[in-house]
Design an enzyme around this catalytic site. Structure first.
Site, PDB file in Angstrom:
ATOM      1  N   ALA A 159       0.847  -1.199   0.000  1.00 55.23           N
ATOM      2  CA  ALA A 159       0.000   0.000   0.000  1.00 55.23           C
ATOM      3  C   ALA A 159       0.879   1.245   0.000  1.00 55.23           C
ATOM      4  O   ALA A 159       0.604   2.232  -0.692  1.00 55.23           O
ATOM      5  CB  ALA A 159      -0.912  -0.015   1.218  1.00 55.23           C
ATOM      6  N   TYR A 160       1.969   1.178   0.782  1.00 54.44           N
ATOM      7  CA  TYR A 160       2.883   2.311   0.866  1.00 54.44           C
ATOM      8  C   TYR A 160       3.548   2.568  -0.487  1.00 54.44           C
ATOM      9  O   TYR A 160       3.510   3.668  -1.033  1.00 54.44           O
ATOM     10  CB  TYR A 160       3.937   2.016   1.944  1.00 54.44           C
ATOM     11  N   SER A 161       4.165   1.509  -1.043  1.00 56.11           N
ATOM     12  CA  SER A 161       4.920   1.670  -2.293  1.00 56.11           C
ATOM     13  C   SER A 161       4.026   2.117  -3.443  1.00 56.11           C
ATOM     14  O   SER A 161       4.387   3.001  -4.228  1.00 56.11           O
ATOM     15  CB  SER A 161       5.619   0.361  -2.664  1.00 56.11           C
ATOM     16  N   LYS A 175       2.811   5.811  -2.900  1.00 59.82           N
ATOM     17  CA  LYS A 175       3.909   6.767  -3.090  1.00 59.82           C
ATOM     18  C   LYS A 175       4.307   6.844  -4.576  1.00 59.82           C
ATOM     19  O   LYS A 175       4.707   7.900  -5.062  1.00 59.82           O
ATOM     20  CB  LYS A 175       5.130   6.389  -2.227  1.00 59.82           C
TER      21      LYS A 175
END
Ligand code: ZN
Length: 687
Positions: free
Chosen positions: A576-578, A581
């Site tokens: 979710a982060y990658s 971003k």
């Protein structure tokens, strides 16, 4: 005006201590002096470099502020050498400054006040000079002699307007030497000088003469309304007024700061709105400055911009553009009419802009300068009102005003301001600014001269940081606002505050982010969406507001997005982060494409593993990442250090240095770029 002298406090003080005490009392009264204006002195005996007792004139240094006077703010000169000049008929300013350098008891010290000779030529032991609003109201009321005679009789003498310098000093010195029983001189269109046998007496006479001028003006004011209301110029409500002001400010800032960077200060307080709503406002404000000391900060006259409907934003924007152009042309003509070309023309744009129904803006190269112009014009409004009750307001002639604005000695005072950083006069907003990388960025940008809006979900953290930066860099150099980057109304409210507080924005550092962890097969939809709300939509909302302001200003701008090493090199259990971003970075690139033609740049910084003060690296994230790399949680910082090519620990200030580069002119030809700050990671090399 209250006499604040306290004999109990001053008993046993040396002459120099008494001078400092006197100066602070004078400086504490804003209606006497503002921002480095006015000056005080004492004549005493001091040892010279060989220890010999020497008659000395101790006087305020050029540019020092009376309000905060300390002994080191004064310069000591050999009185005999200075007083000897009284026999001359005239002396050019430059020669006078060079001569006074030779008179210093302490060579190489600060330059003495530009009004030193005036103090030296008065034979009394202590002299106080101020730009008292009340006294100027008398002298700017048409017939200064008649007004002063009515108030003072023979106790004070009025002298004609002369630009500060040798001739004025000689004139005042002659009056002080000749006229018995007189304890002060009223300087037409300028201020008041009093003297006495010691600092206490000079001060008390000053307060006495000012008080009588105040009482006289008050007696004349009874039953009169100076700013009689005009028709239809009042806006509907404070909320609507501020909405209009927020919409206009960047346009105005772009217009008046197009040759040199600066910020605006907005004021819609009742005193200002009364003037703006009055029938005679345009005429009165067009007459000229209250005192020559104001000119370098306020210019000779303000710009008055009028439209039929003070809520019609497009019409107001057009009127501002036309008004500023008209003002600049008139200024250039005025400069050409009076200049002999020795001092180049200063920028021709207004420092005070008055918009009926909306408010007043003052402009300066930074928040301090905008506040000086604001303070001075607020006092000018008081003087206008008071002078109109006494008689009818008058000011310096055009020629005298020119000589005052282009007086080399006054411009020298401006040059004493501390050196400027690369981001002086610019405004930056940093999201997620209160902690970690955001905090490092805020501090670095402020140290480089920027005015910083610290926006953060943690309102208290943002307020604490802004307060700390104000302590280091000065009032209004930072402000805090609570902002949830995922809420459209929150974001636009924060940017509106920047519009009103500084007149606009030059730099957005879009930094707020979260780092949800978990393998994709176990990730909830809520967690996935939350990552996109903050890490993608948050940047979209902030950048959209920033770009709108920057386009209105039409002076370019810089957007800096904080990405992550995970964009070029994603990590396991960080889906979710990658992904969110990576979407942020794609957004940054489109912003670069869409806004290049407006001189607005957008670049990305990709840091890796900045632990210091970070909310991103929560206990949970540390444990999870340690697990993903098969190491103990206490080893994690060392693990990240060892894995980069330089074997370096990456800190918030490392990231801040790169942000500073991308925010400023050093990267003027760079947009759409991504710069890693990760110690060097092969996996994250661009492909
Ligand atoms: Zn003065």
């Amino acid at each position: 005006m209250r006499n604040l002298w306290n004999d109990a406090e001053t008993s046993g003080m040396t002459d120099l201590d008494l001078l400092v005490y006197q100066s602070r009392l004078v400086g504490a009264e804003a209606s006497l002096v503002l921002w480095g204006g006015g000056n005080t002195s004492v004549k005493t005996t001091l040892p010279d470099f060989r220890g010999r007792d020497t008659p000395a004139l101790v006087i305020k240094s050029s540019g020092a502020d009376l309000k905060t006077a300390r002994p080191e703010d004064f310069t000591a000169l050999r009185l005999d050498d200075v007083a000897a000049l009284f026999d001359r008929d005239d002396m050019p300013d430059e020669e006078m400054a060079a001569y006074l350098e030779h008179c210093a008891l302490d060579p190489g010290g600060r330059r003495p006040s530009i009004e030193t000779l005036l103090h030296a030529f008065i034979p009394a032991a202590s002299v106080v000079h101020s730009h008292s609003d009340a006294v100027i109201s008398l002298t700017n009321s048409g017939d200064p002699r008649a007004a002063a005679r009515a108030v003072y009789g023979h106790q004070a003498t009025v002298v004609e307007y002369l630009r500060p310098g040798f001739r004025l000093s000689k004139l005042v010195g002659s009056v002080a030497r000749d006229e018995s029983g007189c304890s002060g001189v009223v300087l037409s269109n300028h201020g008041l000088v009093t003297w006495g046998d010691d600092p206490g007496e000079a001060y008390q006479r000053h307060i006495d003469l000012v008080t009588r001028a105040e009482e006289y003006a008050a007696s004349k004011a009874r039953g009169k309304t100076v700013f009689a209301p005009g028709k239809g110029r009042r806006p509907s409500s404070p909320e609507r007024r501020r909405e209009v002001a927020a919409a206009l400010a960047p346009v105005l800032r772009g217009l008046v700061c197009r040759t040199s960077r600066g910020v605006l200060r907005y004021d819609d307080s009742p005193g200002v709105l009364d003037l703006l709503a009055s029938e005679n406002g345009p005429r009165l404000t067009g007459i000229g400055p209250a005192t020559p000391d104001h000119l370098v900060h306020t210019k000779r006259v303000p710009l008055w911009v009028d439209v039929k409907d003070p809520e019609d934003i497009p019409d107001l924007r057009d009127a501002l553009g036309l008004g500023v152009d008209r003002f600049a042309r008139a200024y250039e003509d005025w400069y050409r009419r009076h200049s002999d070309g020795t001092i180049p023309m200063r920028d021709p744009y207004p420092r005070v802009v008055l918009v009926p129904g909306v408010g007043m803006w003052t402009a300066g190269k930074d928040a301090r300068a905008a506040s000086i112009a604001w303070d001075m014009y607020r006092h000018t409004i008081d003087v206008l009102a008071s002078a109109e009750t006494v008689g009818s307001y008058t000011s310096l002639s055009e020629r005298d005003a020119f000589e005052a604005e282009y007086w080399a000695m006054e411009l020298y005072k401006l040059s004493l301001a501390p050196g400027e950083g690369p981001l002086a006069g610019r405004v930056a907003l940093v999201t997620g600014g209160a902690h970690g990388i955001g905090e490092g960025i805020c501090r670095r940008l402020a140290a480089a001269g920027a005015h910083v809006v610290v926006a953060d979900l943690d309102a208290q953290g943002a307020a604490d940081l802004a307060e700390d930066m104000v302590r280091s860099h000065g009032p209004a150099r930072a402000m805090a606002c609570r902002m949830d980057v995922t809420r459209e109304d929150d974001v636009s409210a924060a940017f509106d505050r920047a519009r009103l507080a500084y007149g606009g924005l030059d730099i957005l550092v879009s930094n707020a982010g979260i780092a949800p962890v978990g393998a994709i097969d176990r990730l909830s939809l809520e967690e996935w969406q939350r990552a996109f709300d903050v890490n993608t939509t948050g940047h979209f909302l902030a950048a959209r507001e920033a770009v709108r302001i920057m386009r209105e200003q039409a002076t370019g701008g810089s957007l800096v997005f904080i990405g992550t090493k995970n964009v070029p090199s994603p990590g396991k259990d960080f889906g979710a982060y990658s992904a969110s971003k990576a979407a942020e970075v794609q957004l940054a690139r489109v912003l670069a494409i869409e806004n290049g033609e407006f001189g607005i740049r957008c670049n990305v910084v990709n840091p890796d593993a900045v632990f210091q003060g970070s909310n991103l690296w929560s206990r949970e994230v540390r444990e999870q990442r340690a697990g993903a790399h098969g190491i103990g949680v206490e080893e994690i910082e060392e693990f990240y250090r060892q894995r980069n090519l330089l074997r370096e620990r990456v800190t918030a200030s490392d990231v801040a240095e790169t942000v500073l580069f991308l925010a400023g002119d050093g990267s003027a030809k760079t947009t759409g770029a991504m710069i890693p700050v990760d110690g060097g990671l092969r996996d994250a090399f661009p492909r």
